[in-house]
Each structure stands twice: as C-alpha cells, then as structure tokens.
Write an enzyme that holds these catalytic residues in place. Structure first.
Site, PDB file in Angstrom:
ATOM      1  CG  ASP A  36      63.815  74.588  21.747  1.00  0.00           C
ATOM      2  OD1 ASP A  36      64.979  75.143  21.802  1.00  0.00           O
ATOM      3  OD2 ASP A  36      62.747  74.928  21.533  1.00  0.00           O
ATOM      4  CG  ASP A  51      56.144  77.123  27.284  1.00  0.00           C
ATOM      5  OD1 ASP A  51      57.062  78.044  27.404  1.00  0.00           O
ATOM      6  OD2 ASP A  51      54.716  77.466  26.661  1.00  0.00           O
ATOM      7  CB  VAL A  52      61.129  77.918  29.903  1.00  0.00           C
ATOM      8  CG1 VAL A  52      62.295  76.860  29.698  1.00  0.00           C
ATOM      9  CG2 VAL A  52      61.167  79.021  28.988  1.00  0.00           C
ATOM     10  CB  SER A 129      71.726  89.772  27.124  1.00  0.00           C
ATOM     11  OG  SER A 129      72.055  90.527  26.177  1.00  0.00           O
ATOM     12  CE1 TYR A 149      66.795  88.579  24.561  1.00  0.00           C
ATOM     13  CE2 TYR A 149      68.339  90.529  24.970  1.00  0.00           C
ATOM     14  CZ  TYR A 149      68.123  89.170  24.626  1.00  0.00           C
ATOM     15  OH  TYR A 149      69.257  88.026  24.643  1.00  0.00           O
ATOM     16  CE  LYS A 153      68.321  87.004  27.726  1.00  0.00           C
ATOM     17  NZ  LYS A 153      68.690  85.311  28.068  1.00  0.00           N
TER      18      LYS A 153
HETATM   19  N1  NAD Z   1      72.732  85.664  19.759  1.00  0.00           N
HETATM   20  C1  NAD Z   1      73.011  86.487  20.494  1.00  0.00           C
HETATM   21  O1  NAD Z   1      73.579  87.461  20.059  1.00  0.00           O
HETATM   22  C2  NAD Z   1      72.681  86.566  21.886  1.00  0.00           C
HETATM   23  C3  NAD Z   1      73.101  87.615  22.853  1.00  0.00           C
HETATM   24  C4  NAD Z   1      73.004  87.649  24.091  1.00  0.00           C
HETATM   25  C5  NAD Z   1      72.009  86.730  24.768  1.00  0.00           C
HETATM   26  N2  NAD Z   1      71.490  85.542  23.903  1.00  0.00           N
HETATM   27  C6  NAD Z   1      70.833  84.703  24.681  1.00  0.00           C
HETATM   28  O2  NAD Z   1      71.059  83.315  24.330  1.00  0.00           O
HETATM   29  C7  NAD Z   1      70.034  82.510  24.407  1.00  0.00           C
HETATM   30  C8  NAD Z   1      70.173  81.468  23.131  1.00  0.00           C
HETATM   31  O3  NAD Z   1      69.699  82.338  22.115  1.00  0.00           O
HETATM   32  P1  NAD Z   1      70.034  81.882  20.470  1.00  0.00           P
HETATM   33  O4  NAD Z   1      70.761  83.079  20.258  1.00  0.00           O
HETATM   34  O5  NAD Z   1      70.576  80.786  20.405  1.00  0.00           O
HETATM   35  O6  NAD Z   1      68.690  82.214  19.952  1.00  0.00           O
HETATM   36  P2  NAD Z   1      67.744  80.994  19.242  1.00  0.00           P
HETATM   37  O7  NAD Z   1      66.353  81.789  18.811  1.00  0.00           O
HETATM   38  O8  NAD Z   1      68.698  80.698  18.270  1.00  0.00           O
HETATM   39  O9  NAD Z   1      67.419  79.964  20.329  1.00  0.00           O
HETATM   40  C9  NAD Z   1      66.568  80.225  21.284  1.00  0.00           C
HETATM   41  C10 NAD Z   1      66.058  78.757  21.695  1.00  0.00           C
HETATM   42  O10 NAD Z   1      65.128  78.888  22.663  1.00  0.00           O
HETATM   43  C11 NAD Z   1      63.814  78.129  22.354  1.00  0.00           C
HETATM   44  N3  NAD Z   1      62.715  78.640  23.201  1.00  0.00           N
HETATM   45  C12 NAD Z   1      62.103  79.729  22.866  1.00  0.00           C
HETATM   46  N4  NAD Z   1      60.963  79.786  23.603  1.00  0.00           N
HETATM   47  C13 NAD Z   1      61.147  78.899  24.543  1.00  0.00           C
HETATM   48  C14 NAD Z   1      60.218  78.168  25.484  1.00  0.00           C
HETATM   49  N5  NAD Z   1      59.172  79.060  26.161  1.00  0.00           N
HETATM   50  N6  NAD Z   1      60.621  77.137  25.992  1.00  0.00           N
HETATM   51  C15 NAD Z   1      61.646  76.416  25.657  1.00  0.00           C
HETATM   52  N7  NAD Z   1      62.424  76.879  24.760  1.00  0.00           N
HETATM   53  C16 NAD Z   1      62.073  78.063  24.075  1.00  0.00           C
HETATM   54  C17 NAD Z   1      63.636  78.163  21.089  1.00  0.00           C
HETATM   55  O11 NAD Z   1      62.726  77.447  20.336  1.00  0.00           O
HETATM   56  C18 NAD Z   1      65.167  78.297  20.542  1.00  0.00           C
HETATM   57  O12 NAD Z   1      65.577  76.828  20.190  1.00  0.00           O
HETATM   58  C19 NAD Z   1      68.747  83.247  24.773  1.00  0.00           C
HETATM   59  O13 NAD Z   1      68.622  83.382  26.107  1.00  0.00           O
HETATM   60  C20 NAD Z   1      69.201  84.647  24.326  1.00  0.00           C
HETATM   61  O14 NAD Z   1      68.560  85.757  25.019  1.00  0.00           O
HETATM   62  C21 NAD Z   1      71.845  85.658  22.510  1.00  0.00           C
END
Ligand code: NAD
Length: 243
Positions: A36, A51-52, A129, A149, A153
């Site tokens: 992360d 950092d992805v 997503s 976004y 996705k």
């Molecule tokens: N929460 C929802 O309802 C939802 C819905 C659809 C898709 N998603 C997807 O699920 C995945 C996880 O999201 P979440 O809800 O747990 O959100 P979150 O914000 O809690 O977690 C995202 C994580 O990604 C990390 N991150 C951000 N940029 C980064 C980078 N450049 N390199 C490495 N790590 C990085 C952040 O530090 C964080 O820990 C994401 O891809 C999000 O788009 C979430």
C-alpha cells in the site's frame, strides 16, 4: 486447503476491502504480502510500500517478494482512488491521477508479475466496479459522477479480458470482482444521502459486507475456479441486474 504455502500479493491492503482480502487469504493459510502507498518503506516483512502508479515501485516490490518469499501464486489488484468531479469540472491532474492508480496500476501489476505467475500457474483478481459498467444515480442529494473513476474501472474490466486471453496459454487465470456499494473509507467524502441513493438502487437494498467480497475473491482465486477466466463478477446485491 490449497492455500498453505501459497503466496499472495494484495495491493491497497491498508484500506477497507484490501484489508478484508488480505485477512481472508491469510486465514485460508496463504502467505500474504500487503502492499500500500500508506505503508512506510520499512513497514515490515509482509507490509510493503507500493505506489501502483510508479513503475519503479512495482519493480522494487517484485524484487522484494522474490527475495523474501518466492514467486507469487496470486496478485490482487485492489488499490484504487476516486475524484468526485464530473466531466467538465475534473482537472487534468485529477484525471491523470485516477487513471494512473486504477488503470495503469492494474496493468503494471500484471506486467510486473506475469513471468512469476506463469511459473506458479497462478491467478490475478482485479477489482473493477459497478461504475465501470453503469453510472451512479443523478439528481437531488447525489454528487458528481466521477468521470475519471468510471473510465478507469471500465479500463480494468477490459484489461481483465485482454489479460485472460493473452495469459491463458501461460497457465494464468485473470478475473475481476465488481463491487457494488461497500461502506469503506473510499465513500467517506460522500454525503450520507448520496450513499443511501446508491444503496437503494440495488434490489437487495443494503450495502455489502467486505467479507462477502472476500468470499468472491476466494472463489475466483482458488482451485474451485480452475476453469474460470476472463469473468467480471458483480458482488452488488443485484445493482447491475437492475441498471
Ligand atoms: N467501497 C466501495 O463501495 C467500492 C465499490 C466499487 C469498487 N471499489 C474498489 O475497491 C477497491 C478498494 O477500495 P476501498 O473501498 O477499500 O477503498 P479505500 O480507500 O478504503 O482503500 C483503498 C486503498 O488503496 C490504497 N491506495 C491508493 N492509492 C494507491 C497507490 N497509488 N498505490 C498503492 N495503494 C494505493 C489506499 O491507501 C487504500 O489503502 C478500489 O479499487 C475501489 O475502487 C470500492
């Protein structure tokens, strides 16, 4: 269970869904490398800064995983960010950042680990997503639609299919989960009424629990899905079916 001795890399593992994924895989017996951008460079043996959006960061991660654990059996491309702005108000910088993390990051992860995953006949699970396949509610109480976004996705979904096709001859399966609405920190900047509008759009009319998404991950990544590749699996309480 088949996870003992297997190595999994989970990106975005410090966040809501990523933590649930990493904990589930660890619970099943896998050795999990949690990566992360929020982890410090020296966070620990199995907690790694990544950092992805940065190619050098991926290369460092690969070197470290190979040195400490060996080639991974599973890559989970979960890291993601959003920008709550619509088509005309999104800045060039925000657009580039969201595409870099969500789309470039997932592609670079697969590219980085393709040879290793081929050597283990491993799997990739991307996190797409519902909003890569449909659009959020509009109107009163909602927020701008996060054009970057949604585009990012959709790119992850197509990446999943391209990678499944290209990597099948090398023994690698590639699938995606498409989360519906999950109450994680990603939604913290949404007003409650905007979250409610999204939740109500799903026929099951409740947010998902991250454990329910981890169930789908465990299936797609595991031996029960040995003939499953190129699949985009919504875990959304029926949201996409009703859209
Ligand atoms: N929460 C929802 O309802 C939802 C819905 C659809 C898709 N998603 C997807 O699920 C995945 C996880 O999201 P979440 O809800 O747990 O959100 P979150 O914000 O809690 O977690 C995202 C994580 O990604 C990390 N991150 C951000 N940029 C980064 C980078 N450049 N390199 C490495 N790590 C990085 C952040 O530090 C964080 O820990 C994401 O891809 C999000 O788009 C979430």
């Amino acid at each position: 269970m088949a996870w003992g001795g297997r190595i999994a890399v989970v990106t975005g593992a410090a966040g809501g869904i990523g933590t649930a994924f990493a904990d589930r895989l660890a619970g099943l017996g896998a050795t999990v490398v949690r990566a992360d951008v929020r982890y410090a460079a020296a966070a620990g043996e199995d907690r790694v800064h990544l950092d992805v959006a940065d190619p050098a960061s991926w290369d460092r991660l690969r070197g470290l995983v190979s040195e400490r654990f060996g080639p991974p059996d599973l890559l989970v491309n979960n890291a993601g960010v959003s920008a709550r702005t619509d088509l005309v108000t999104t800045t060039d910088e925000d657009f580039a950042r969201v595409l870099a993390v969500n789309a470039f990051g997932a592609w670079r992860g697969i590219k980085t680990f393709a040879d290793d995953l081929a050597s283990t006949r491993g799997a990739v699970v991307n996190v797409g997503s519902i909003y890569g396949a449909t659009t959020p509610p509009t109107g009163a109480g909602t927020v701008p639609s996060s054009v970057a976004y949604q585009m990012s996705k959709a790119a992850v979904h197509q990446l999943t299919k391209v990678a499944a096709v290209e990597l099948a001859p090398r023994g690698i399966r590639v699938n995606a989960v498409l989360p519906g609405v999950f109450r994680t920190p990603l939604l913290d900047d949404l007003p409650p009424e905007a979250v409610d509008a999204r939740v109500r759009r799903a026929p099951m009319s409740r947010p998902g629990a991250t454990g329910e998404l981890a169930d789908a991950l465990a299936f797609l990544a595991g031996p029960g899905a040995s003939f499953v590749t190129g699949v985009l699996l919504p875990v959304d309480g029926g949201y996409l079916a009703a859209s």
